[in-house]
Scaffold this motif. Sequence first.
Motif, short mmCIF file in Angstrom:
data_model
loop_
_atom_site.label_atom_id
_atom_site.label_comp_id
_atom_site.label_asym_id
_atom_site.label_seq_id
_atom_site.Cartn_x
_atom_site.Cartn_y
_atom_site.Cartn_z
N THR A 224 0.84 -1.20 0.00
CA THR A 224 0.00 0.00 0.00
C THR A 224 0.87 1.25 0.00
OG1 THR A 224 -1.75 -1.15 1.23
CG2 THR A 224 -1.79 1.27 1.26
N CYS A 245 -2.67 -6.92 -5.17
CA CYS A 245 -3.82 -6.09 -5.56
C CYS A 245 -4.71 -5.75 -4.37
CB CYS A 245 -4.64 -6.79 -6.65
SG CYS A 245 -3.84 -6.79 -8.27
N ALA A 248 -4.07 -2.42 -3.26
CA ALA A 248 -4.70 -1.35 -4.05
C ALA A 248 -6.05 -0.96 -3.47
CB ALA A 248 -4.84 -1.80 -5.50
N LEU A 249 -6.74 -1.90 -2.82
CA LEU A 249 -8.01 -1.57 -2.16
C LEU A 249 -7.78 -0.51 -1.09
CD1 LEU A 249 -9.33 -5.21 -1.56
CD2 LEU A 249 -10.10 -3.64 -3.36
N ARG A 252 -6.56 2.91 -2.70
CA ARG A 252 -7.65 3.68 -3.31
C ARG A 252 -8.49 4.38 -2.25
NH1 ARG A 252 -12.29 0.98 -7.08
NH2 ARG A 252 -12.83 -0.04 -5.12
N ALA A 253 -8.72 3.70 -1.13
CA ALA A 253 -9.51 4.32 -0.06
C ALA A 253 -8.79 5.52 0.55
CB ALA A 253 -9.83 3.28 1.01
N PRO A 256 -7.55 8.03 -3.90
CA PRO A 256 -8.04 7.40 -5.13
C PRO A 256 -7.15 7.60 -6.34
CG PRO A 256 -9.84 8.47 -3.94
CD PRO A 256 -8.57 8.85 -3.23
N SER A 258 -4.07 7.57 -6.55
CA SER A 258 -2.84 6.76 -6.52
C SER A 258 -2.91 5.58 -7.49
CB SER A 258 -2.57 6.24 -5.10
OG SER A 258 -3.56 5.32 -4.68
N LEU A 259 -4.11 5.12 -7.79
CA LEU A 259 -4.23 3.97 -8.69
C LEU A 259 -3.98 4.35 -10.15
CD1 LEU A 259 -7.05 1.71 -7.25
CD2 LEU A 259 -4.66 2.00 -6.56
N ASP A 260 -3.91 5.65 -10.46
CA ASP A 260 -3.49 6.06 -11.80
C ASP A 260 -2.07 5.61 -12.10
OD1 ASP A 260 -5.91 7.36 -11.97
OD2 ASP A 260 -5.08 9.37 -12.30
N LEU A 280 -12.18 -3.01 -8.36
CA LEU A 280 -11.21 -1.94 -8.61
C LEU A 280 -11.39 -1.32 -9.99
CD1 LEU A 280 -8.01 -3.68 -7.19
CD2 LEU A 280 -9.05 -1.59 -6.27
N ALA A 282 -10.39 -2.62 -12.73
CA ALA A 282 -9.03 -2.77 -13.25
C ALA A 282 -8.98 -3.82 -14.36
CB ALA A 282 -8.09 -3.18 -12.12
#
Length: 326
Positions: A224, A245, A248-249, A252-253, A256, A258-260, A280, A282
């Motif tokens: 994370t 992955c 990533a949960l 994102r919380a 958000p 950051s997942l770019d 996600l 994704a």
Amino acid sequence: MNFDGIVPTADPALEAWIRRRLDSLTKPPGSLGRMETLALRLGLIQGTGMPSIGRKAMLIFCADHGVVEEGVSAYPGEVTRQMVANFQAGGAAINVLCRHYGIEPVVVDMGVGRPTRNSAREPAMTRDEAERAIEAGMDRADTAEILGAGEMGIGNTTAAAALLSAFSGLAPDETAGRGTGLDAEGVARKAGVIRRMLALHRPDPADAIGVLASLGGYEIAAITGLILGAALRRRVVVLDGFISCSAALVARALAPASLDYVIYSHRSAEQGHRRMLEFLNAQTLFDLDMRLGEGTGAALAINLLEAAVKLYREMATFESAGVSAI
């Protein structure tokens, strides 16, 4: 924890410039498919019309899990330590792939021999422990320009499945899978343990650190942090499978955008990974029925990313090659 410095990668002007260059290369427009998208993604992440690869590293975050006491794994907890020794000796699958692709493997001990608490009976970590593990992962974002995220930790598919259930509301029967090789009875037992974890902690998805501390693991927290740290530095993180992955949960919380900065390498054969990717929103690069972890899928994806960048940078244009444009 403050992540205000993480900004979306969207840049319409830069994207248009990169697309024009892609279309100027000696090929029919769009004929390299998602390889073109990879080059575009990295350009937007790096904020440049000429993306580059630079140093490549595979960060293998390793930690033990107290929930192993509940019989959720086909292997005993000491296998984590044994596999760390194998990584360090260069004998694991991820070592072979890293040698093949010129990726530096970096083993990061986040809690080998120092397991989280048994999350079926008490929170896996304190809030402070979870935040310190995130910060440790953030610090690793300086390791290289291209960052792969791998992991090792017996019991960590249970933590990942619990995180998915907590954030998505999916039942443990949908998120728990075979892990290292459980039979049907073992998977049912794992799902039952996750139900107990959720009932005990009543995780609130609006409190991402609290969810992570109650249900997660030190290596998941570190991944994370790697995602968040990479986003702050405009670097790409290539995630592996179900475990990485799950980080990533949490990311994102917390932030958000950051997942770019994340590329999802493959869809694992682990049951819950399809539902996790759907949650996600994704798309992965490939699906080879892999479920080993370690970063093996991420290593394969880094190779694709490097190939995409070389195509983008090194192909001739119609003008330079004297070829009539389509």
